[in-house]
Design a protein around this motif. Structure first.
Motif, PDB file in Angstrom:
ATOM      1  N   ASP A  67      22.502  80.272  85.087  1.00  0.00           N
ATOM      2  CA  ASP A  67      22.392  78.813  85.051  1.00  0.00           C
ATOM      3  C   ASP A  67      22.801  78.266  83.687  1.00  0.00           C
ATOM      4  N   ILE A  68      22.447  78.981  82.606  1.00  0.00           N
ATOM      5  CA  ILE A  68      22.857  78.556  81.274  1.00  0.00           C
ATOM      6  C   ILE A  68      24.360  78.747  81.101  1.00  0.00           C
ATOM      7  N   LYS A  69      24.896  79.813  81.689  1.00  0.00           N
ATOM      8  CA  LYS A  69      26.340  80.051  81.632  1.00  0.00           C
ATOM      9  C   LYS A  69      27.107  78.872  82.228  1.00  0.00           C
ATOM     10  N   ALA A  70      26.639  78.379  83.362  1.00  0.00           N
ATOM     11  CA  ALA A  70      27.312  77.247  84.010  1.00  0.00           C
ATOM     12  C   ALA A  70      27.240  75.999  83.137  1.00  0.00           C
ATOM     13  N   MET A  71      26.087  75.782  82.505  1.00  0.00           N
ATOM     14  CA  MET A  71      25.939  74.621  81.627  1.00  0.00           C
ATOM     15  C   MET A  71      26.861  74.723  80.421  1.00  0.00           C
ATOM     16  N   LEU A  72      26.979  75.927  79.851  1.00  0.00           N
ATOM     17  CA  LEU A  72      27.849  76.112  78.696  1.00  0.00           C
ATOM     18  C   LEU A  72      29.315  75.900  79.069  1.00  0.00           C
ATOM     19  N   SER A  73      29.690  76.291  80.284  1.00  0.00           N
ATOM     20  CA  SER A  73      31.060  76.057  80.750  1.00  0.00           C
ATOM     21  C   SER A  73      31.333  74.564  80.860  1.00  0.00           C
ATOM     22  N   ASP A  74      30.394  73.814  81.429  1.00  0.00           N
ATOM     23  CA  ASP A  74      30.544  72.368  81.548  1.00  0.00           C
ATOM     24  C   ASP A  74      30.575  71.702  80.177  1.00  0.00           C
ATOM     25  N   LEU A  75      29.722  72.193  79.284  1.00  0.00           N
ATOM     26  CA  LEU A  75      29.651  71.615  77.949  1.00  0.00           C
ATOM     27  C   LEU A  75      30.969  71.777  77.215  1.00  0.00           C
ATOM     28  N   TYR A  76      31.576  72.943  77.329  1.00  0.00           N
ATOM     29  CA  TYR A  76      32.842  73.194  76.635  1.00  0.00           C
ATOM     30  C   TYR A  76      33.947  72.293  77.187  1.00  0.00           C
ATOM     31  N   MET A  77      33.988  72.104  78.499  1.00  0.00           N
ATOM     32  CA  MET A  77      34.995  71.221  79.089  1.00  0.00           C
ATOM     33  C   MET A  77      34.776  69.779  78.650  1.00  0.00           C
ATOM     34  N   THR A  78      33.510  69.373  78.558  1.00  0.00           N
ATOM     35  CA  THR A  78      33.201  68.016  78.116  1.00  0.00           C
ATOM     36  C   THR A  78      33.624  67.793  76.668  1.00  0.00           C
ATOM     37  N   LEU A  79      33.339  68.773  75.833  1.00  0.00           N
ATOM     38  CA  LEU A  79      33.733  68.665  74.422  1.00  0.00           C
ATOM     39  C   LEU A  79      35.237  68.520  74.285  1.00  0.00           C
ATOM     40  N   ASN A  80      35.984  69.357  74.977  1.00  0.00           N
ATOM     41  CA  ASN A  80      37.437  69.332  74.857  1.00  0.00           C
ATOM     42  C   ASN A  80      38.043  68.067  75.450  1.00  0.00           C
ATOM     43  N   ALA A  81      37.356  67.454  76.412  1.00  0.00           N
ATOM     44  CA  ALA A  81      37.871  66.233  77.023  1.00  0.00           C
ATOM     45  C   ALA A  81      37.652  65.007  76.152  1.00  0.00           C
ATOM     46  N   ASN A  82      36.616  65.036  75.318  1.00  0.00           N
ATOM     47  CA  ASN A  82      36.232  63.843  74.568  1.00  0.00           C
ATOM     48  C   ASN A  82      36.277  64.006  73.055  1.00  0.00           C
ATOM     49  N   TYR A  83      36.366  65.248  72.581  1.00  0.00           N
ATOM     50  CA  TYR A  83      36.282  65.520  71.148  1.00  0.00           C
ATOM     51  C   TYR A  83      37.262  66.630  70.763  1.00  0.00           C
ATOM     52  N   SER A  84      37.398  66.797  69.480  1.00  0.00           N
ATOM     53  CA  SER A  84      38.104  67.959  68.947  1.00  0.00           C
ATOM     54  C   SER A  84      37.143  68.732  68.066  1.00  0.00           C
ATOM     55  N   LEU A  85      36.959  70.002  68.361  1.00  0.00           N
ATOM     56  CA  LEU A  85      36.231  70.899  67.478  1.00  0.00           C
ATOM     57  C   LEU A  85      37.273  71.480  66.530  1.00  0.00           C
ATOM     58  N   ALA A  86      37.235  71.073  65.280  1.00  0.00           N
ATOM     59  CA  ALA A  86      38.317  71.356  64.340  1.00  0.00           C
ATOM     60  C   ALA A  86      37.795  72.089  63.113  1.00  0.00           C
ATOM     61  N   LEU A  87      38.657  72.882  62.491  1.00  0.00           N
ATOM     62  CA  LEU A  87      38.260  73.740  61.373  1.00  0.00           C
ATOM     63  C   LEU A  87      39.140  73.501  60.153  1.00  0.00           C
ATOM     64  N   PHE A  88      38.513  73.599  58.991  1.00  0.00           N
ATOM     65  CA  PHE A  88      39.231  73.673  57.721  1.00  0.00           C
ATOM     66  C   PHE A  88      38.876  75.020  57.105  1.00  0.00           C
ATOM     67  N   CYS A  89      39.897  75.813  56.766  1.00  0.00           N
ATOM     68  CA  CYS A  89      39.680  77.206  56.374  1.00  0.00           C
ATOM     69  C   CYS A  89      40.145  77.464  54.950  1.00  0.00           C
ATOM     70  N   VAL A  90      39.357  78.233  54.222  1.00  0.00           N
ATOM     71  CA  VAL A  90      39.704  78.673  52.876  1.00  0.00           C
ATOM     72  C   VAL A  90      39.377  80.153  52.751  1.00  0.00           C
ATOM     73  N   SER A  91      39.877  80.764  51.684  1.00  0.00           N
ATOM     74  CA  SER A  91      39.621  82.176  51.434  1.00  0.00           C
ATOM     75  C   SER A  91      38.895  82.329  50.104  1.00  0.00           C
ATOM     76  N   GLN A  92      38.043  83.345  50.025  1.00  0.00           N
ATOM     77  CA  GLN A  92      37.408  83.679  48.756  1.00  0.00           C
ATOM     78  C   GLN A  92      38.289  84.605  47.925  1.00  0.00           C
ATOM     79  N   THR A  93      39.435  85.010  48.476  1.00  0.00           N
ATOM     80  CA  THR A  93      40.368  85.905  47.797  1.00  0.00           C
ATOM     81  C   THR A  93      41.477  85.084  47.155  1.00  0.00           C
TER      82      THR A  93
END
Length: 307
Positions: A53-79
């Motif tokens: 049941d949680i798996k189904a909710m997480l699947s719906d949540l991910y589709m909702t996020l991608n439809a309405n938002y962008s989960l975006a990253l800014f990346c740096v290195s410690q090297t």
């Protein structure tokens, strides 16, 4: 926040130009990173480890996020002196590595816009959080077996997963989440986004993760896709406080130093200021070649026995 004082953003010449000309830092949608699976793989693995049941909710949540938002990253290195990253991320050594201060980044967030136009991570019950872009401090990626890492994420976010059903009915309108619910959701997403495959361990990556409403996004056409991104806009010239230096790749023209001197040059850079001088003494002077003009000593070039 890690105790790491200096971090390095490897980028192409076009990326460097955009940072110093526009005074912005770009967060890229997670589906358009060099490794598409860096968020998707742990998210899908995590779903296999929870109840159906949680798996189904997480699947719906991910589709909702991608439809309405962008989960975006800014990346740096410690090297700081990675020929491999110069080749992979900086246009085969024709680009550069921008040196950032994690102390100043952290201070900017704590001061709530004193240096930068930061967005508070947590909203209030009367001002829902997801109406505006939100982003995290820089934190280190974790290079672990993917299943073991996902089990740790589940354990650390068990309360969130237990309560997921309570706001499942509102999952299509995340802007109506309470501050507490939004905070739990964002922490959960950030934990997943910090996983990175062990084969990239030498990069020693740190990330800031942003959740951006769709209407706040920009789009850029590339050779084979159209890439969504968000720009964190800094106030005036205060990006200069964050940038401690620029390390040019081995194939980068030294003339780039003149452009940087023009765009970033100021009394601060001419005379130096404490964080920049510390980085120059602790790291740069012993590892890189100073690029003329000498008055603009924040610009260095990577040394390499081969290109």
């Amino acid at each position: 926040m890690s105790q790491q004082k200096y971090v390095y953003h490897y980028t192409s010449m076009k990326g460097l130009e955009g940072v110093v000309k526009n005074r912005t830092l770009r967060f890229t949608d997670h589906r358009f990173l060099n490794d598409y699976g860096e968020f998707v793989r742990p998210y899908e693995t995590l779903k296999k480890l929870v109840d159906p049941d949680i798996k189904a909710m997480l699947s719906d949540l991910y589709m909702t996020l991608n439809a309405n938002y962008s989960l975006a990253l800014f990346c740096v290195s410690q090297t700081c002196n990675s020929l491999a990253q110069m080749r992979l991320y900086a246009d085969d050594c024709k680009g550069a590595a921008i040196v950032f201060s994690t102390d100043i980044w952290s201070s900017a967030s704590k001061n709530n816009g004193h240096i930068f136009n930061t967005v508070p991570l947590w909203g209030t019950p009367d001002i829902p959080i997801f109406k505006e872009p939100v982003f995290t401090p820089l934190e280190s990626c974790e290079y672990e077996d993917i299943e073991q890492y996902c089990k740790k994420v589940i354990k650390n976010n068990q309360d969130f997963l237990n309560q997921l059903q309570k706001f499942n009915e509102r999952k299509r309108n995340l802007k109506d989440l309470s501050s507490s619910e939004a905070g739990q959701l964002f922490k959960f997403l950030f934990d997943i986004a910090k996983w990175k495959d062990k084969s990239f361990n030498e990069e020693q990556e740190m990330r800031s993760v942003a959740l951006i409403p769709k209407e706040e996004l920009f789009f850029e056409g590339r050779a084979n896709d159209i890439r969504p991104y968000w720009e964190w806009k800094t106030q005036g010239n205060n990006l200069d406080s964050l940038i401690l230096g620029v390390i040019l790749g081995t194939k980068c023209s030294n003339n780039t130093a003149d452009f940087l001197a023009y765009m970033l040059g100021s009394s601060r850079y001419s005379g130096g200021y404490s964080p920049q001088i510390e980085w120059e003494k602790e790291v740069a002077s012993s590892m890189f070649d100073l690029v003329k003009p000498t008055y603009n000593y924040f610009c260095f070039k990577q040394r390499a026995t081969y290109q």
